[in-house]
Design a protein around this motif. Structure first.
Motif, PDB file in Angstrom:
ATOM      1  N   THR A  55       0.824  -1.221   0.000  1.00  0.00           N
ATOM      2  CA  THR A  55       0.000   0.000   0.000  1.00  0.00           C
ATOM      3  C   THR A  55       0.853   1.265   0.000  1.00  0.00           C
ATOM      4  O   THR A  55       0.357   2.341  -0.282  1.00  0.00           O
ATOM      5  N   MET A  56       2.152   1.128   0.339  1.00  0.00           N
ATOM      6  CA  MET A  56       3.018   2.311   0.311  1.00  0.00           C
ATOM      7  C   MET A  56       3.447   2.625  -1.119  1.00  0.00           C
ATOM      8  O   MET A  56       3.850   3.738  -1.422  1.00  0.00           O
ATOM      9  N   VAL A  57       3.416   1.625  -2.005  1.00  0.00           N
ATOM     10  CA  VAL A  57       3.849   1.840  -3.390  1.00  0.00           C
ATOM     11  C   VAL A  57       2.658   2.184  -4.275  1.00  0.00           C
ATOM     12  O   VAL A  57       2.751   3.012  -5.166  1.00  0.00           O
ATOM     13  N   PHE A  58       1.531   1.528  -4.017  1.00  0.00           N
ATOM     14  CA  PHE A  58       0.384   1.698  -4.900  1.00  0.00           C
ATOM     15  C   PHE A  58      -0.868   1.967  -4.079  1.00  0.00           C
ATOM     16  O   PHE A  58      -1.075   1.357  -3.029  1.00  0.00           O
ATOM     17  N   SER A  59      -1.685   2.903  -4.570  1.00  0.00           N
ATOM     18  CA  SER A  59      -2.953   3.120  -3.884  1.00  0.00           C
ATOM     19  C   SER A  59      -4.046   3.307  -4.922  1.00  0.00           C
ATOM     20  O   SER A  59      -3.778   3.604  -6.085  1.00  0.00           O
ATOM     21  N   GLY A  60      -5.270   3.106  -4.485  1.00  0.00           N
ATOM     22  CA  GLY A  60      -6.395   3.220  -5.400  1.00  0.00           C
ATOM     23  C   GLY A  60      -6.591   4.641  -5.898  1.00  0.00           C
ATOM     24  O   GLY A  60      -7.182   4.858  -6.949  1.00  0.00           O
ATOM     25  N   GLY A  61      -6.107   5.606  -5.126  1.00  0.00           N
ATOM     26  CA  GLY A  61      -6.228   6.990  -5.541  1.00  0.00           C
ATOM     27  C   GLY A  61      -7.436   7.685  -4.945  1.00  0.00           C
ATOM     28  O   GLY A  61      -8.240   7.087  -4.234  1.00  0.00           O
ATOM     29  N   MET A  62      -7.536   8.958  -5.273  1.00  0.00           N
ATOM     30  CA  MET A  62      -8.523   9.824  -4.638  1.00  0.00           C
ATOM     31  C   MET A  62      -9.969   9.393  -4.898  1.00  0.00           C
ATOM     32  O   MET A  62     -10.772   9.297  -3.963  1.00  0.00           O
TER      33      MET A  62
ATOM     34  N   LEU B 195     -15.252   7.173  -3.222  1.00  0.00           N
ATOM     35  CA  LEU B 195     -16.482   6.398  -3.447  1.00  0.00           C
ATOM     36  C   LEU B 195     -16.724   5.390  -2.321  1.00  0.00           C
ATOM     37  O   LEU B 195     -17.869   5.170  -1.917  1.00  0.00           O
ATOM     38  N   ILE B 196     -15.629   4.795  -1.805  1.00  0.00           N
ATOM     39  CA  ILE B 196     -15.779   3.869  -0.676  1.00  0.00           C
ATOM     40  C   ILE B 196     -16.320   4.616   0.538  1.00  0.00           C
ATOM     41  O   ILE B 196     -17.284   4.175   1.183  1.00  0.00           O
ATOM     42  N   VAL B 197     -15.728   5.769   0.816  1.00  0.00           N
ATOM     43  CA  VAL B 197     -16.175   6.557   1.967  1.00  0.00           C
ATOM     44  C   VAL B 197     -17.647   6.925   1.788  1.00  0.00           C
ATOM     45  O   VAL B 197     -18.442   6.859   2.721  1.00  0.00           O
ATOM     46  N   ARG B 198     -18.025   7.247   0.551  1.00  0.00           N
ATOM     47  CA  ARG B 198     -19.416   7.609   0.303  1.00  0.00           C
ATOM     48  C   ARG B 198     -20.341   6.402   0.487  1.00  0.00           C
ATOM     49  O   ARG B 198     -21.403   6.511   1.092  1.00  0.00           O
ATOM     50  N   GLU B 199     -19.915   5.249  -0.050  1.00  0.00           N
ATOM     51  CA  GLU B 199     -20.777   4.066   0.067  1.00  0.00           C
ATOM     52  C   GLU B 199     -20.930   3.611   1.511  1.00  0.00           C
ATOM     53  O   GLU B 199     -21.910   2.964   1.873  1.00  0.00           O
ATOM     54  N   LEU B 200     -19.936   3.951   2.336  1.00  0.00           N
ATOM     55  CA  LEU B 200     -20.056   3.617   3.763  1.00  0.00           C
ATOM     56  C   LEU B 200     -20.926   4.629   4.496  1.00  0.00           C
ATOM     57  O   LEU B 200     -21.117   4.525   5.707  1.00  0.00           O
TER      58      LEU B 200
ATOM     59  N   LYS C 187      -7.755   0.599   1.983  1.00  0.00           N
ATOM     60  CA  LYS C 187      -6.624   0.531   1.062  1.00  0.00           C
ATOM     61  C   LYS C 187      -6.898  -0.435  -0.089  1.00  0.00           C
ATOM     62  O   LYS C 187      -6.633  -0.120  -1.244  1.00  0.00           O
ATOM     63  N   TYR C 188      -7.393  -1.645   0.241  1.00  0.00           N
ATOM     64  CA  TYR C 188      -7.559  -2.638  -0.825  1.00  0.00           C
ATOM     65  C   TYR C 188      -8.881  -2.503  -1.556  1.00  0.00           C
ATOM     66  O   TYR C 188      -8.937  -2.738  -2.774  1.00  0.00           O
ATOM     67  N   ALA C 189      -9.947  -2.101  -0.865  1.00  0.00           N
ATOM     68  CA  ALA C 189     -11.206  -1.879  -1.588  1.00  0.00           C
ATOM     69  C   ALA C 189     -11.041  -0.780  -2.647  1.00  0.00           C
ATOM     70  O   ALA C 189     -11.476  -0.957  -3.783  1.00  0.00           O
ATOM     71  N   PRO C 190     -10.366   0.367  -2.323  1.00  0.00           N
ATOM     72  CA  PRO C 190     -10.137   1.348  -3.380  1.00  0.00           C
ATOM     73  C   PRO C 190      -9.270   0.812  -4.524  1.00  0.00           C
ATOM     74  O   PRO C 190      -9.450   1.212  -5.669  1.00  0.00           O
ATOM     75  N   MET C 191      -8.337  -0.105  -4.203  1.00  0.00           N
ATOM     76  CA  MET C 191      -7.540  -0.674  -5.298  1.00  0.00           C
ATOM     77  C   MET C 191      -8.436  -1.478  -6.232  1.00  0.00           C
ATOM     78  O   MET C 191      -8.298  -1.415  -7.452  1.00  0.00           O
ATOM     79  N   TYR C 192      -9.376  -2.217  -5.643  1.00  0.00           N
ATOM     80  CA  TYR C 192     -10.345  -2.922  -6.469  1.00  0.00           C
ATOM     81  C   TYR C 192     -11.205  -1.899  -7.212  1.00  0.00           C
ATOM     82  O   TYR C 192     -11.539  -2.084  -8.389  1.00  0.00           O
ATOM     83  N   GLY C 193     -11.513  -0.801  -6.526  1.00  0.00           N
ATOM     84  CA  GLY C 193     -12.339   0.251  -7.116  1.00  0.00           C
ATOM     85  C   GLY C 193     -11.728   0.877  -8.354  1.00  0.00           C
ATOM     86  O   GLY C 193     -12.426   1.497  -9.158  1.00  0.00           O
ATOM     87  N   VAL C 194     -10.406   0.709  -8.516  1.00  0.00           N
ATOM     88  CA  VAL C 194      -9.730   1.240  -9.696  1.00  0.00           C
ATOM     89  C   VAL C 194     -10.329   0.656 -10.979  1.00  0.00           C
ATOM     90  O   VAL C 194     -10.262   1.270 -12.043  1.00  0.00           O
TER      91      VAL C 194
ATOM     92  N   SER D 145     -19.462  -3.360  -8.914  1.00  0.00           N
ATOM     93  CA  SER D 145     -19.522  -4.673  -9.566  1.00  0.00           C
ATOM     94  C   SER D 145     -20.448  -4.679 -10.777  1.00  0.00           C
ATOM     95  O   SER D 145     -20.225  -5.449 -11.722  1.00  0.00           O
ATOM     96  N   ASP D 146     -21.472  -3.833 -10.809  1.00  0.00           N
ATOM     97  CA  ASP D 146     -22.484  -3.971 -11.859  1.00  0.00           C
ATOM     98  C   ASP D 146     -22.428  -2.907 -12.950  1.00  0.00           C
ATOM     99  O   ASP D 146     -23.183  -2.972 -13.913  1.00  0.00           O
TER     100      ASP D 146
END
Lengths: 289, 298
Positions: free
Chosen positions: A116-123, A128-133, B26-33, B47-48
């Motif tokens: 996770t220090m090298v690669f991240s999903g980005g902003m 979107l995760i924060v929003r879905e939660l 960390k990993y859910a956003p990576m999947y979110g990519v 997913s859809d």
């Protein structure tokens, strides 16, 4: 040791240069503090001052009279306090098992952390995760997405690894559970590093601007950094402060100085502790990786 | 295996909240990519949403924004390499030559301070110091140039301002790591060099610089990996309507397209492009360092 003329000239220039550098670094602070106590007319009339002709507290009187500012200050203090406790707790509880070389699955977990220090999903995916939660416009959004800093986690893990295993073994023989060993033996031995990382985390949350910008739309939940930016950078005074009295003209320039001072003073008060601990932290981090 | 896991159940219980954190944030956003390859619709979720292949990447590369944003990012990165990277090395070398330890400590304490301030504060200080007509720094510049400058909104001043801010905030703190490397040099080496008749310049060239070389290489690799990370907060805070043409970089572009315009898939594609280039840079720099027989990071 004999010093040549060239050497003496070099020393003189070096001292003058470095003192100049230090002066350039700290002068803006003196300017802002002086400005926050200066009158509105003095700020516009005098070019540079480190000492106002007459001390006035108009700017402070004004910002502390508006409840929008006080609210953002209280929000920031609370988020920083709660956030630091959560971040330190999560970092310690995760670092301790990871420091046990015999724990099955440890290496996989460590590698996943390092990745996770090298690669991240980005902003955007994070947003979107924060929003879905359902965390948008909640203070949790300022705390939880940053709950563990992987760098700090690795440093704390390395620190735990260095602690004498015999002491913990003795605890287990005396009937302590694994959690008891962690609580009664490991944590008391780790007070300095806990203090260090509590400071690391609290400065990071206090200074965080990106999370409130991304996740908080509701201006009544703004933190101090959002507030400072609105007043100084956007110069959107009236909307931000809320009108106290339509006939009263706020000290527009002075306000900018005063909000900066209020947002900076806590950091400057803690600075002696920060400097000591941070310097140590960065070196532990760089030596052991 | 089952027995071993049961034996360490309390350790696993302790680690659980942390693992959940990494999985969710960390990993859910990576999947979110993956939404970079979809037309993401919020009500359909990760997913859809329908898959569209490389559509968003094609849109990015053919967009007129792309050369501008890439150019701005690269120019800032180049300025960073030229001005910001060497600054702490130079200051550390000069501090190391300082023999008055009281003065040395006082200077260090002063130049570390800005590191602890937020970018909001740094931007605010810049706005006060460079305010048109009443900012002391602008007045100084006006006197020197004989013009009436508007530093904060003039596109020509954007890059100098960004670099000055970074230098002010980061130089002092950056010296720590080099000073630590310098402190570990054996004083006997200097003694021996002096006996051999080396002057201070020669001592610096032949002893001090080789001593910090490996630290410089490690820092260079780390810098290379972050080269495209221009720093969202700093750039965002310094961007205004008048300087946008030179200010927009990948980080702020992702924000404006994604958060303010709602083009989630497109801006995720932009972010992914940036991240991949970053990874290539970090491995490339590491490879270069090893070719030149230095210790790489990995």
């Amino acid at each position: 040791m004999k010093s040549t003329l060239g050497s003496k000239i070099f020393d003189t220039i070096n001292i003058v240069g470095l003192v100049g550098l230090a002066a350039v670094t700290v002068l803006p602070f003196f300017y802002v503090i002086a400005g926050s106590f200066a009158s509105e007319s003095e700020i516009t009339a005098r070019s540079f001052f480190l000492w106002p002709h007459q001390f006035v507290t108009d700017s402070y009187d004004y910002i502390f009279a508006t409840n929008t500012f006080l609210r953002s200050l209280i929000v920031t203090i609370c988020v920083t306090a709660v956030g630091t406790v959560i971040q330190v707790a999560l970092t310690l509880t995760m670092a301790y098992p990871l420091s046990k070389r015999y724990l099955p699955g440890r290496n996989i977990m460590l590698n996943l952390v390092i990745f996770t220090m090298v690669f991240s999903g980005g902003m955007i995916p994070t947003y979107l995760i924060v929003r879905e939660l359902g965390m948008l416009n909640t203070y949790w959004a300022l705390i939880l997405p940053l709950a563990i800093n992987p760098f700090y986690l690795i440093i704390v893990k390395n620190f735990f690894q260095e602690l004498p295993e015999e002491l913990q073994e003795a605890g287990r023989i005396d009937g302590c559970s694994e959690i008891g060993v962690f609580w009664r033996i490991v944590l008391p031995l780790s007070k300095p590093i806990i203090a260090t990382f509590a400071l690391f985390y609290s400065v990071a949350i206090w200074n965080d601007f990106m999370s409130p910008l991304l996740y908080i739309d509701d201006t009544s939940k703004w933190t101090l950094q959002m507030f400072v930016r609105q007043v100084t950078v956007s110069a959107d005074m009236a909307n931000t402060m809320g009108q106290l009295d339509p006939n009263y003209i706020p000290p527009e320039q002075g306000l900018k100085f005063a909000v900066i001072v209020v947002a900076t003073v806590p950091i400057l008060l803690f600075y002696p502790f920060l400097q000591k601990h941070f310097a140590k932290g960065i070196l532990i981090g760089s030596v052991k990786g | 295996m089952r027995i071993r896991i049961f034996r360490y159940r309390w350790l696993y219980l302790l680690i659980l909240p942390g693992v959940v954190y990494f999985a969710v944030f960390k990993y859910a956003p990576m999947y979110g990519v993956t939404i970079a390859f979809q037309d993401y619709l919020p009500f359909l979720g990760f997913s859809d949403s329908p898959w569209v292949g490389l559509k968003h990447f094609e849109a990015l590369f053919s967009s007129p924004d792309f050369p501008r944003v890439l150019g701005n990012t690269l120019i800032l990165a180049a300025l960073h390499v030229v001005f910001v990277f060497p600054a702490p090395i130079i200051v550390a070398l000069l501090l190391n030559e300082l023999r008055l330890s009281v003065l040395k400590r006082a200077i260090q304490s002063s130049i570390y301070i800005p590191h602890f301030l937020s970018w909001t504060i740094v931007a605010s200080l810049t706005y006060l110091l460079f305010a048109m007509d009443i900012g002391p720094a602008t007045q100084l510049l006006n006197t020197i140039t004989g013009e009436r400058l508007d530093v904060l909104s003039d596109p020509d001043w954007f890059r100098p301002l960004i670099i000055m801010q970074t230098l002010w905030k980061a130089t002092g703190w950056g010296t720590i790591i080099y000073l630590a490397a310098l402190a570990s040099v054996d004083p006997n080496l200097y003694e021996a060099a002096r006996i051999d008749g080396a002057n201070r310049w020669q001592q610096m060239w032949h002893i001090t610089l080789p001593a910090i070389r490996s630290t410089v290489v490690v820092m260079a690799i780390l810098t290379a990996g972050n080269l495209l990370d221009t720093g969202f907060e700093q750039i965002y805070l310094m961007t205004n309507a008048l300087n946008r043409s030179v200010a927009e970089v990948f980080d702020t572009y992702v924000y404006f397209m994604g958060i303010t315009q709602g083009a989630y898939s497109y801006s995720t594609a932009v972010g992914l492009f940036k991240a991949v280039v970053g990874i290539i840079l970090i491995f490339g720099a590491n490879w270069l360092a090893r070719r030149f027989k230095q210790n790489g990071l990995f």
